[in-house]
Motif scaffolding. Structure first.
Motif, mmCIF file in Angstrom:
data_model
loop_
_atom_site.group_PDB
_atom_site.id
_atom_site.type_symbol
_atom_site.label_atom_id
_atom_site.label_comp_id
_atom_site.label_asym_id
_atom_site.label_seq_id
_atom_site.Cartn_x
_atom_site.Cartn_y
_atom_site.Cartn_z
ATOM 1 N N ARG A 74 32.098 38.922 42.712
ATOM 2 C CA ARG A 74 32.280 38.559 41.315
ATOM 3 C C ARG A 74 33.751 38.629 40.901
ATOM 4 N NH1 ARG A 74 34.018 39.366 36.770
ATOM 5 N NH2 ARG A 74 32.916 38.832 34.861
ATOM 6 N N TRP A 75 34.506 39.565 41.495
ATOM 7 C CA TRP A 75 35.889 39.797 41.088
ATOM 8 C C TRP A 75 36.909 39.106 41.987
ATOM 9 C CZ3 TRP A 75 36.834 41.712 36.465
ATOM 10 C CH2 TRP A 75 35.824 42.437 35.817
ATOM 11 N N THR A 76 36.472 38.361 42.963
ATOM 12 C CA THR A 76 37.422 37.669 43.831
ATOM 13 C C THR A 76 38.270 36.687 43.018
ATOM 14 O OG1 THR A 76 35.985 37.869 45.758
ATOM 15 C CG2 THR A 76 37.655 36.143 45.836
ATOM 16 N N ASN A 77 39.577 36.797 43.203
ATOM 17 C CA ASN A 77 40.540 35.963 42.479
ATOM 18 C C ASN A 77 40.470 36.163 40.967
ATOM 19 O OD1 ASN A 77 42.378 34.520 44.141
ATOM 20 N ND2 ASN A 77 40.663 33.314 44.911
ATOM 21 N N ALA A 120 40.842 48.405 30.185
ATOM 22 C CA ALA A 120 40.743 48.617 31.629
ATOM 23 C C ALA A 120 41.162 47.344 32.336
ATOM 24 C CB ALA A 120 39.316 48.994 32.022
ATOM 25 N N TRP A 121 41.743 47.513 33.508
ATOM 26 C CA TRP A 121 42.059 46.383 34.374
ATOM 27 C C TRP A 121 41.206 46.497 35.636
ATOM 28 C CZ3 TRP A 121 44.998 42.202 33.321
ATOM 29 C CH2 TRP A 121 45.865 42.273 32.226
ATOM 30 N N VAL A 122 40.501 45.413 35.936
ATOM 31 C CA VAL A 122 39.726 45.344 37.175
ATOM 32 C C VAL A 122 40.206 44.105 37.938
ATOM 33 C CG1 VAL A 122 37.440 45.197 38.222
ATOM 34 C CG2 VAL A 122 37.748 46.438 36.069
ATOM 35 N N LYS A 123 40.581 44.324 39.190
ATOM 36 C CA LYS A 123 41.208 43.260 39.973
ATOM 37 C C LYS A 123 40.573 43.202 41.351
ATOM 38 C CE LYS A 123 45.917 41.826 41.220
ATOM 39 N NZ LYS A 123 47.341 42.250 41.068
ATOM 40 N N GLY A 124 40.166 41.999 41.747
ATOM 41 C CA GLY A 124 39.582 41.803 43.062
ATOM 42 C C GLY A 124 40.553 41.155 44.023
ATOM 43 N N PRO A 125 40.152 41.026 45.287
ATOM 44 C CA PRO A 125 41.030 40.400 46.278
ATOM 45 C C PRO A 125 41.243 38.924 45.990
ATOM 46 C CG PRO A 125 38.857 40.841 47.210
ATOM 47 C CD PRO A 125 38.875 41.467 45.856
ATOM 48 N N GLY A 126 42.390 38.418 46.436
ATOM 49 C CA GLY A 126 42.704 37.003 46.225
ATOM 50 C C GLY A 126 44.174 36.812 45.929
ATOM 51 N N ASP A 164 47.535 46.314 47.829
ATOM 52 C CA ASP A 164 46.381 46.566 46.966
ATOM 53 C C ASP A 164 46.546 45.934 45.589
ATOM 54 O OD1 ASP A 164 44.758 48.087 48.723
ATOM 55 O OD2 ASP A 164 46.018 49.837 48.396
ATOM 56 N N GLY A 165 47.604 45.126 45.413
ATOM 57 C CA GLY A 165 47.790 44.427 44.149
ATOM 58 C C GLY A 165 48.435 45.275 43.079
ATOM 59 N N ALA A 166 49.367 46.143 43.493
ATOM 60 C CA ALA A 166 49.969 47.099 42.572
ATOM 61 C C ALA A 166 50.734 46.430 41.445
ATOM 62 C CB ALA A 166 50.915 48.028 43.338
ATOM 63 N N ILE A 167 50.841 47.144 40.333
ATOM 64 C CA ILE A 167 51.734 46.748 39.258
ATOM 65 C C ILE A 167 53.169 46.821 39.780
ATOM 66 C CG2 ILE A 167 51.969 49.105 38.336
ATOM 67 C CD1 ILE A 167 51.936 47.858 35.513
ATOM 68 N N SER A 168 54.053 45.992 39.242
ATOM 69 C CA SER A 168 55.439 45.946 39.715
ATOM 70 C C SER A 168 56.391 45.938 38.520
ATOM 71 C CB SER A 168 55.670 44.705 40.577
ATOM 72 O OG SER A 168 55.438 43.522 39.821
ATOM 73 N N PHE A 169 57.622 46.394 38.764
ATOM 74 C CA PHE A 169 58.614 46.509 37.695
ATOM 75 C C PHE A 169 59.967 45.973 38.146
ATOM 76 C CE2 PHE A 169 55.470 49.654 36.610
ATOM 77 C CZ PHE A 169 55.363 49.532 35.229
ATOM 78 N N TYR A 214 51.322 42.308 41.982
ATOM 79 C CA TYR A 214 51.202 41.551 43.224
ATOM 80 C C TYR A 214 49.742 41.180 43.484
ATOM 81 C CZ TYR A 214 56.055 42.252 44.509
ATOM 82 O OH TYR A 214 57.431 42.202 44.545
ATOM 83 N N PRO A 215 49.498 40.130 44.258
ATOM 84 C CA PRO A 215 48.115 39.782 44.618
ATOM 85 C C PRO A 215 47.480 40.897 45.448
ATOM 86 C CG PRO A 215 49.633 37.983 45.137
ATOM 87 C CD PRO A 215 50.470 39.173 44.812
ATOM 88 N N LYS A 216 46.170 41.013 45.350
ATOM 89 C CA LYS A 216 45.453 42.027 46.119
ATOM 90 C C LYS A 216 45.032 41.429 47.463
ATOM 91 C CE LYS A 216 42.132 45.772 45.474
ATOM 92 N NZ LYS A 216 41.789 45.908 46.877
ATOM 93 N N LYS A 217 45.593 41.962 48.539
ATOM 94 C CA LYS A 217 45.329 41.441 49.882
ATOM 95 C C LYS A 217 44.258 42.235 50.615
ATOM 96 C CE LYS A 217 48.702 38.399 49.554
ATOM 97 N NZ LYS A 217 48.395 36.945 49.443
#
Length: 354
Positions: A74-77, A120-126, A164-169, A214-217
């Protein structure tokens, strides 16, 4: 250096002492130097608190989306913000006044700041990611005022790495004080610094700092609980003053009522502001950044009736008698304050001469 209750410094003095007690001096320096800081789990909360917040978020996702609410498919991309999470579980209320998160937010915004959102932030792979941007909320301004208007706190419920799609600064971008252009976003999206930290960490930044993700790999979901705080005179992004229940005020400490802004003088009606209610409010529940209005970060005792929800005002009604009485009381109060200040100055002069 010994930090005393200097009146000239206001509530910054007791706040600094408590941030020092929490071992967060380096985080203050990082906020100043780079525009963001990461607080390790051991300075935030016990592991079981992080687990409790994550479990509460997982239950909320199942309520909102049904049985596939936690499905990776459900959370892909998808990198989606889940709005208005505060009332989903009482443990989210506790996160809003976590000493590390609230303490650093108060350092940036003042000790009477309010809660603007709890999401909340929910992020899937993609390949999905958040573009580089700043959180300054007025897009019309090019040169932004130096003081921060709002401050973000992300509580990481899963481990963060670049893959893992971390936040970046963009470190140091808080000093540029301008909006991100499309060319800026493109340039920095793969050059920004990822936050790599374990679950239970907090990352905190002010509205000037450019950031993205970053994208979650990797498989699985990246999950975060976000609190955003604002200066009291700003409009909040979510409606807490209007929706907080007395039960929530009772089970949380006094400072929670301040975060809910239930003692705000605004908006005005025809009969002006409700000074009686605000003056009677507990320190930490109302506006003010003086020493006597400071509420300790470590005060977690439930308010249990010491704070109350905002009354329903008839803004169209004008009470001439009440307004006259209020003006008289205000004039008398100002006279007393002038006389007290004059007496204090006289005592100080006498002490110096002796």
């Amino acid at each position: 250096m010994e930090i005393e209750d200097w009146k000239s410094a206001g509530s910054v003095a007791p706040l600094f002492r408590e941030l020092r007690q929490l071992g967060l001096e380096s985080n203050l320096a990082e906020l100043e130097a780079f525009g963001f800081t990461v607080v390790p789990p051991e300075k935030v909360a016990p592991p079981e608190f992080c687990e409790g917040v994550k479990e509460a978020l997982e239950r909320a996702m199942l309520r909102r989306y049904g049985k596939d609410g936690l499905s990776e498919k459900r959370w892909t991309n998808i990198n989606d913000i889940q709005r208005f999470m505060l009332w989903e579980d009482p443990i989210f209320e506790q996160l809003t006044y976590n000493p590390a998160g609230l303490g650093l937010a108060q350092w940036l915004l003042g000790t009477d700041c309010v809660l603007s959102l709890c999401a909340a932030w929910v992020k899937g792979p993609g390949e999905v990611r958040t573009g580089i941007h700043g959180d300054y909320l007025d897009p019309a301004l090019v040169a932004q005022p130096e003081p921060a208007n709002n401050c973000n706190m992300h509580y990481m419920l899963t481990d963060y790495t670049k893959d893992d799609g971390a936040i970046s600064f963009v470190p140091g971008s808080h000093r540029w004080r301008r909006q991100v252009t499309p060319d800026d976003s493109k340039h920095w999206q793969d050059r920004a610094t990822p936050v790599e930290a374990p679950a239970g960490s907090m990352v905190i930044w002010g509205n000037h700092t450019w950031h993205g993700s970053y994208p979650k790999k990797t498989p699985g979901l990246r999950m975060t609980l976000q609190c955003e705080y604002m200066r009291r005179r700003r409009q909040t992004e979510e409606a807490y003053r209007e929706t907080v229940a007395q039960e929530a005020l009772d089970r949380n400490p006094v400072r929670f009522a301040g975060l809910m802004d239930v003692y705000s003088l605004f908006p005005f009606g025809k009969s002006d502001w409700d000074m009686d209610r605000m003056n009677a409010a507990e320190p930490g529940a109302k506006n003010g950044q003086t020493i006597d209005q400071y509420r300790s970060l470590f005060d977690t005792e439930p308010a249990a009736g010491r704070t109350t929800i905002r009354p329903t005002y008839d803004y169209m009604h004008h009470d001439g008698k009440m307004t006259s009485e209020r003006n008289t009381e205000r004039a008398e109060r100002m006279k007393r304050e002038r006389e007290a200040a004059k007496a204090e100055n006289g005592e100080s002069a006498q002490a110096k001469s002796s």
